[in-house]
Enzyme design. Structure first.
Site, PDB file in Angstrom:
ATOM      1  N   ARG A 159      33.971  99.258  54.934  1.00  0.00           N
ATOM      2  CA  ARG A 159      32.971  98.457  54.240  1.00  0.00           C
ATOM      3  C   ARG A 159      33.004  98.819  52.760  1.00  0.00           C
ATOM      4  NH1 ARG A 159      32.921  95.269  57.799  1.00  0.00           N
ATOM      5  NH2 ARG A 159      31.140  94.503  59.007  1.00  0.00           N
ATOM      6  N   ASP A 196      40.424  95.977  50.887  1.00  0.00           N
ATOM      7  CA  ASP A 196      40.172  94.722  51.600  1.00  0.00           C
ATOM      8  C   ASP A 196      38.693  94.380  51.544  1.00  0.00           C
ATOM      9  OD1 ASP A 196      41.182  92.535  53.255  1.00  0.00           O
ATOM     10  OD2 ASP A 196      39.947  93.409  54.838  1.00  0.00           O
ATOM     11  N   GLU A 232      30.771  92.416  46.853  1.00  0.00           N
ATOM     12  CA  GLU A 232      31.680  91.520  47.557  1.00  0.00           C
ATOM     13  C   GLU A 232      31.032  90.154  47.690  1.00  0.00           C
ATOM     14  OE1 GLU A 232      33.785  93.157  51.005  1.00  0.00           O
ATOM     15  OE2 GLU A 232      33.434  91.241  52.014  1.00  0.00           O
ATOM     16  N   HIS A 262      38.959  90.494  52.235  1.00  0.00           N
ATOM     17  CA  HIS A 262      38.338  90.821  53.523  1.00  0.00           C
ATOM     18  C   HIS A 262      39.035  90.070  54.662  1.00  0.00           C
ATOM     19  CE1 HIS A 262      34.259  92.383  55.214  1.00  0.00           C
ATOM     20  NE2 HIS A 262      35.228  92.515  56.099  1.00  0.00           N
ATOM     21  N   SER A 282      41.756  91.727  56.497  1.00  0.00           N
ATOM     22  CA  SER A 282      42.596  92.638  57.275  1.00  0.00           C
ATOM     23  C   SER A 282      42.390  92.492  58.778  1.00  0.00           C
ATOM     24  CB  SER A 282      42.346  94.090  56.864  1.00  0.00           C
ATOM     25  OG  SER A 282      41.041  94.507  57.211  1.00  0.00           O
TER      26      SER A 282
END
Length: 316
Positions: free
Chosen positions: A228, A252, A257, A276, A278
């Site tokens: 995260r 990622d 975000e 984001h 992966s």
């Protein structure tokens, strides 16, 4: 009749299967729910803003929520716990995809593809030498020894890496050569060539990867974050890169975000950013549905779940 709110799209045959198996239940799309339905809703499948609305109702009858993600930090965990709602996630289905993404990021750097891309983007000609190495013989330090960590450890071990895992107590975990506790990471940090965050976001892991941690590195490792975004202190990360405590970062997930267009991370050649992705897998909904179907069958039977129940105290 009790109602299941379907906040996640299902195939028509899946919905038909549920309705045929449980004729005493109503299955309704979340976007079609009205306030008149609130008192009937006992189960929610998927992620939807309706959840917070239901928890705020004096007549709330919600008992089980099946989310379609591994992480649950975005849920109102305290409210769910207070209401006696049980929650399940989809932990495990993303393990192979995420571990392959981590390996892709590491190989991109050690085999020179990142340097080659920078040349292509800039001078558009060969700029030699490009320094390359291999993953073989290098040390990988993985924070988190759950299903994602174990999948990555198995793949990295097959490539000849020495894999060390970090968990709460230092207890052994499958596919790791050794494990250490959170309170005893100094030696592993000093010898790590790569550091991966595969932890859920909790108060304990928030900004775990900060200036204090980066100062303990000695080999200029690459940091990969697929957990995260808030687990990494962004300002501390950039300082560690500037101070040569880290060689690279592959992110990622980020904090914030998504990243604003003017964020300085975008401008760094020593940072790889993916949006984001992966954990993305093919046929995601078809993979998730059996988890819900099994849990719902058990819930109807005796009010319990068979897999992936979240510990609301721990947050994972």
């Amino acid at each position: 009749m009790p109602m299941v709110v379907m906040a996640q799209a299902t195939k028509p045959e899946q919905r038909q299967q549920l309705q045929a198996t449980y004729p005493d239940w109503i299955f309704k799309d979340a976007d079609a729910v009205t306030p008149a339905d609130y008192g009937q809703i006992e189960v929610m499948y998927g992620n939807h803003p309706l959840l917070k609305t239901l928890l705020a109702q004096p007549s709330n009858h919600l008992k089980f929520v099946q989310v379609i993600s591994a992480g649950v930090d975005y849920l109102p965990l305290k409210d769910l716990q207070a209401a006696g709602v049980i929650v399940a996630n989809t932990s495990g289905i993303h393990a192979d995809a995420i571990s392959e993404s981590v390996l892709a990021a590491m190989l991109t750097v050690v085999r020179g593809y990142h340097a080659a891309w920078l040349n292509q983007r800039g001078t558009r000609q060969w700029q030699l030498p490009i320094t390359t190495s291999t993953l073989t013989g290098q040390q990988l330090l993985i924070y988190g020894t759950g299903q994602i960590g174990q999948s990555l450890a198995a793949k990295a071990s097959a490539l000849g890496m020495h894999v060390v895992g970090v968990n709460t107590t230092g207890h052994p975990a499958e596919h790791f050569h050794e494990t250490v506790a959170f309170t005893a990471t100094a030696a592993a940090l000093a010898t790590a060539n790569f550091i991966v965050n595969a932890l859920p976001l909790t108060p304990t892991t928030h900004h775990l990867f900060s200036t204090d941690l980066f100062k303990q590195t000695k080999q200029r490792p690459m940091l990969v974050n697929i957990g995260r975004g808030p687990a990494v202190d962004t300002a501390g990360l950039m300082m560690a890169l500037d101070n040569q405590q880290l060689s690279m970062a592959a992110l990622d997930v980020t904090e914030p975000e998504p990243l604003p267009a003017d964020h300085p991370l975008w401008q760094r050649d020593d940072v790889l950013i993916t949006p984001h992705i992966s954990g993305q897998i093919a046929h995601f909904r078809a993979t998730v549905f059996p988890i819900f179907a099994a849990n719902f069958a058990q819930f109807v039977k005796d009010g319990t779940l068979v897999r992936n129940q979240v510990d609301l105290n721990r947050g994972y």
